[in-house]
Design a protein around this motif. Structure first.
Motif, short mmCIF file in Angstrom:
data_model
loop_
_atom_site.label_atom_id
_atom_site.label_comp_id
_atom_site.label_asym_id
_atom_site.label_seq_id
_atom_site.Cartn_x
_atom_site.Cartn_y
_atom_site.Cartn_z
N SER A 190 0.82 -1.22 0.00
CA SER A 190 0.00 0.00 0.00
C SER A 190 0.85 1.26 0.00
O SER A 190 0.37 2.34 -0.37
N GLN A 191 2.11 1.15 0.41
CA GLN A 191 3.00 2.31 0.44
C GLN A 191 3.84 2.46 -0.82
O GLN A 191 4.66 3.38 -0.92
N LEU A 192 3.63 1.55 -1.78
CA LEU A 192 4.40 1.66 -3.02
C LEU A 192 4.05 2.92 -3.79
O LEU A 192 4.92 3.51 -4.45
N LYS A 193 2.79 3.34 -3.72
CA LYS A 193 2.41 4.56 -4.43
C LYS A 193 3.16 5.77 -3.89
O LYS A 193 3.67 6.60 -4.65
N GLY A 194 3.22 5.88 -2.56
CA GLY A 194 3.96 6.99 -1.99
C GLY A 194 5.45 6.89 -2.27
O GLY A 194 6.13 7.91 -2.48
N LEU A 195 5.96 5.66 -2.30
CA LEU A 195 7.38 5.47 -2.55
C LEU A 195 7.75 5.80 -3.99
O LEU A 195 8.84 6.33 -4.26
N LEU A 196 6.84 5.51 -4.93
CA LEU A 196 7.10 5.75 -6.35
C LEU A 196 6.63 7.11 -6.82
O LEU A 196 6.85 7.46 -7.99
N SER A 204 -6.29 -0.50 0.86
CA SER A 204 -5.99 -1.65 1.72
C SER A 204 -6.27 -2.98 1.02
O SER A 204 -6.29 -4.02 1.65
N ASP A 205 -6.48 -2.94 -0.30
CA ASP A 205 -6.74 -4.13 -1.09
C ASP A 205 -5.46 -4.50 -1.82
O ASP A 205 -4.97 -3.75 -2.68
N PHE A 206 -4.91 -5.66 -1.49
CA PHE A 206 -3.61 -6.05 -2.04
C PHE A 206 -3.66 -6.18 -3.56
O PHE A 206 -2.81 -5.63 -4.27
N ILE A 207 -4.64 -6.92 -4.07
CA ILE A 207 -4.68 -7.20 -5.51
C ILE A 207 -4.92 -5.91 -6.30
O ILE A 207 -4.21 -5.64 -7.29
N ASN A 208 -5.89 -5.10 -5.88
CA ASN A 208 -6.17 -3.86 -6.62
C ASN A 208 -5.00 -2.88 -6.51
O ASN A 208 -4.72 -2.14 -7.47
N MET A 210 -1.76 -3.64 -6.24
CA MET A 210 -0.70 -4.08 -7.15
C MET A 210 -1.09 -3.83 -8.60
O MET A 210 -0.25 -3.42 -9.42
N ARG A 211 -2.36 -4.04 -8.94
CA ARG A 211 -2.81 -3.78 -10.31
C ARG A 211 -2.67 -2.28 -10.64
O ARG A 211 -2.24 -1.92 -11.75
N SER A 212 -3.01 -1.43 -9.66
CA SER A 212 -2.90 0.01 -9.89
C SER A 212 -1.45 0.45 -10.03
O SER A 212 -1.12 1.30 -10.88
N VAL A 213 -0.57 -0.12 -9.20
CA VAL A 213 0.85 0.26 -9.27
C VAL A 213 1.45 -0.15 -10.60
O VAL A 213 2.12 0.65 -11.28
N PHE A 214 1.23 -1.40 -11.04
CA PHE A 214 1.81 -1.86 -12.30
C PHE A 214 1.19 -1.15 -13.50
O PHE A 214 1.84 -1.00 -14.54
N GLY A 215 -0.04 -0.68 -13.36
CA GLY A 215 -0.68 0.03 -14.46
C GLY A 215 -0.23 1.47 -14.60
O GLY A 215 -0.52 2.11 -15.62
N ASN A 216 0.47 1.99 -13.59
CA ASN A 216 0.91 3.40 -13.63
C ASN A 216 2.41 3.53 -13.47
O ASN A 216 2.89 4.57 -13.01
N LEU A 217 3.17 2.50 -13.84
CA LEU A 217 4.62 2.58 -13.70
C LEU A 217 5.22 3.67 -14.57
O LEU A 217 6.32 4.18 -14.27
N SER A 218 4.54 4.04 -15.64
CA SER A 218 5.06 5.10 -16.51
C SER A 218 5.01 6.47 -15.84
O SER A 218 5.67 7.40 -16.32
#
Length: 653
Positions: A190-196, A204-208, A210-218
């Motif tokens: 859940s803190q990957l968004k703030g880190l990136l 607080s949803d693990f699957i969603n 991760m899907r959001s993080v990988f979809g916005n790596l650009s």
């Protein structure tokens, strides 16, 4: 002018109902406090210490104790300030709510707690569970978080009154490990968004997530990513700094003490140090430039929280952008299982910390009361749910705290920060706060438990694995319930299928008998058919012989099991197979007698069989019975034996 004032009061009446109640209740609280103090003066010290256990710490409180508590309180305060800001962000609330949650618990626990090392405040786990109800927009986030804090306190107080603290014993160690490891993974992701440097809530949803993080790596921001990775590296290195024996290389004793003390302070206050340095860097980069390379925390409300009742109604943002009012019943429906699961998790953590530092002599009920009142009182000061923090309690212990009064010094430091430092908190980069959380929850993942469990009890790995996987896939509440359910199912299965040791033995004089020895201390109704089946198989395997049920380790029968034993006794008697109870406790004999009106023959040792068997003229020692519990099979066996005998007679003739 009076008309305008009346109109203004009329317009603001609904919006400020809770604030007005909070202001109006202040005189009541003041009068109640004066009455309590007046009564306390006349109460004996022993009675007063029962009401407020924290008073015993004041007895013989010296200046050395005060200095030690002050040092520990300041050290813990430097830890809780960045953690409070980070955990509030994790919970989906504004940063100041983390500080609101950090000062009430220290004061309440100092008066009611019994373990000097425990510190009460926000934790990553409770913040994650709170975040499931704070993402509806408008002002609903704080309303849900504060209401959940109040309900948690009430539930915990009910558990204390009913002495239900033992409920946490239903959560086994593998389930606890699976739950905490899953929440650590969810919190970290859940803190990957703030880190990136990605925009949007943490969730607080693990699957969603991760899907959001990988979809916005650009859209990753280099500044936030660099700052976050450097912050995590520094935090982990400073954590390891405690174990480096640099001071031993210095010969001067005073210099050695000074160096070791400095290393300990830097290592312990690493969170505050990293946040401070990153804030100074962000201030220098963002104050004079139009574009800031970091995403900042934003404005933090300055000043102390208002004393007011939690809101029992709120408004959320609808799907079409309209405001949707939420009644108290709708808010309770939204909180759902969290109203019960969150308090149980809080109690589990707090009791575990108290036992770890204070030993087994602490009262779980007293800890429950202290924790419940910390949440109830905190809800009036805009706090989210709180419990004992293991990391801060460890810091408190390492700082040499002597009494729970150290929590009061921590609370004072937090209040000073709210009053004086809040304007500067807006320059804290979110990447730094994410780094603080990630570096803390990494060590919540307990890999080291898997190997001993695999070697000792592989069955216990299943509930832990169920908890871990389901918490990630569905949610932490459902995952915990499924894990506990799997554990309970195993317990029920063991009660329904007790292990039976079956052996055919002989007495001193050579009489054979079948010994049935249950390895459980209780025989309940699900197990009685299993026992009957086991005796039937034993007779089929070993032939007809007296059956001896060893009750030396059996201490309890329920009514259904006792009636089942009566039926078994009658069926074996029809097959001319006697049943004896060996070493049966008096209570067992009474239960069987009252339930079945049968006097079960009892023996103290197998050698007593012969005298009792001789008194049974219907017993034929050499009768071959293959299935004594089914009369039809008995007849078939006798007829088969007769047929074989006639064939042998014919052939010999």
């Amino acid at each position: 002018m009076n008309i305008c004032a009346c109109e203004q009061r009329t317009v603001c009446k609904n919006g400020s109902r809770n604030s007005e109640f909070g202001v109006s209740i202040l005189p009541v609280i003041y009068i109640a406090t004066l009455v309590c103090l007046q009564r306390a003066r006349t109460m004996p010290l022993k009675s007063l210490s029962v009401l407020l256990p924290g008073i015993k710490w004041l007895h013989g409180y010296t200046a050395q104790d005060a200095v030690a508590d002050l040092i520990a309180g300041i050290t813990v305060g430097l830890t809780v300030l960045p953690q409070g800001l980070a955990y509030a962000t994790l919970a989906g609330l504004e940063p100041q709510y983390g500080l609101y949650s950090s000062f009430v618990g220290g004061i309440v626990y100092a008066m009611l707690g019994s373990c000097r090392q425990v510190t009460i405040g926000p934790t990553a786990l409770l913040a994650l569970m709170t975040s499931r109800h704070t993402g509806f927009g408008l002002d609903s986030g704080p309303a849900y978080g504060i209401l959940l804090c109040l309900i948690s306190g009430v539930v915990e107080l009910g558990m204390a009154v009913l002495k239900l603290g033992a409920l946490v014993d239903l959560i086994s160690l593998p389930v606890t490990v699976g739950f905490t490891s899953a929440t650590a993974v969810i919190i970290g992701t859940s803190q990957l968004k703030g880190l990136l440097g990605l925009r949007g809530g943490s969730g607080s949803d693990f699957i969603n997530t991760m899907r959001s993080v990988f979809g916005n790596l650009s859209q990753v921001r280099r500044g936030d990513l660099t700052l976050g990775l450097v912050s995590i590296s520094v935090l982990l290195l400073l954590r390891r700094l405690k174990t480096v024996k640099v001071a031993q290389r210095v010969r001067n004793l005073r210099a050695q003490q000074l160096l070791s003390g400095s290393i300990w302070v830097v290592s312990t206050g690493r969170n505050a140090l990293v946040v401070l340095v990153s804030s100074v860097l962000a201030y220098s980069q963002c104050k004079s430039q139009d574009s800031c390379p970091f995403i900042l925390t934003g404005k933090v409300k300055s000043g102390l929280p208002s004393l007011a009742l939690p809101k029992f109604e709120t408004t959320i943002m609808g799907k079409n952008g309209t405001e949707v009012p939420q009644t108290f019943e709708q808010m309770l429906s939204e909180l759902g299982p969290s109203m019960l699961i969150l308090p149980i998790i809080a109690v589990l953590g707090n009791v575990a910390i108290s036992k770890a530092f204070g030993g087994a002599g602490l009262s779980p009920t007293r800890e429950l009361v202290a924790l419940s009142l910390s949440n109830i009182c905190g809800a009036f000061c805009s706090s989210m749910p709180v419990t004992g923090s293991f990391s801060r309690s460890a810091v408190n212990h390492a700082s040499g705290v002597r009494t729970p009064i150290g929590g009061c010094y921590t609370s004072v430091l937090v209040l000073l920060a709210l009053s004086l430092l809040a304007p500067y908190f807006q320059y804290i980069p979110k990447a730094a706060l994410s780094a603080v959380i990630i570096s803390a929850v990494i060590f919540m993942i307990e890999f080291e438990v898997i190997r001993p469990l695999w070697r000792c009890s592989r069955r216990e790995l299943l509930p832990g694995a169920i908890t871990f996987v389901m918490s990630l896939a569905i949610g932490v509440e459902i995952g915990l319930l499924l894990g506990v359910g799997a554990d309970v199912a195993f317990l029920v299965y063991r009660a329904a299928r007790p292990v039976l040791s079956v052996s055919k033995l002989q007495t001193i004089n050579g009489m054979s008998y079948i010994l049935i020895r249950p390895k459980h201390s209780s025989l309940y109704f699900p197990a009685i058919e299993w026992v009957r089946s086991g005796i039937s198989k034993a007779l089929s395997t070993h032939g007809t012989a007296p059956v001896v049920l060893d009750c030396a380790h059996v201490h309890d029968f329920d009514f259904t099991a006792a009636r089942g034993m009566g039926s078994l006794y009658k069926e074996l008697a029809k097959a001319n197979v006697p049943l004896f109870l060996m070493s049966a406790h008096k209570d067992i004999s009474v239960i069987l007698k009252e339930s079945t009106n049968i006097d079960f023959p009892t023996i103290d040792c197998p050698n007593d069989l012969e005298s009792l068997v001789e008194q049974m003229p219907d017993f034929e020692l050499h009768l071959q019975v293959t299935a004594p519990l089914v009369e039809s099979k008995m007849l078939q066996t006798v007829e088969a034996n007769a047929t074989e005998l006639s064939k042998l007679t014919t052939s010999s003739a």
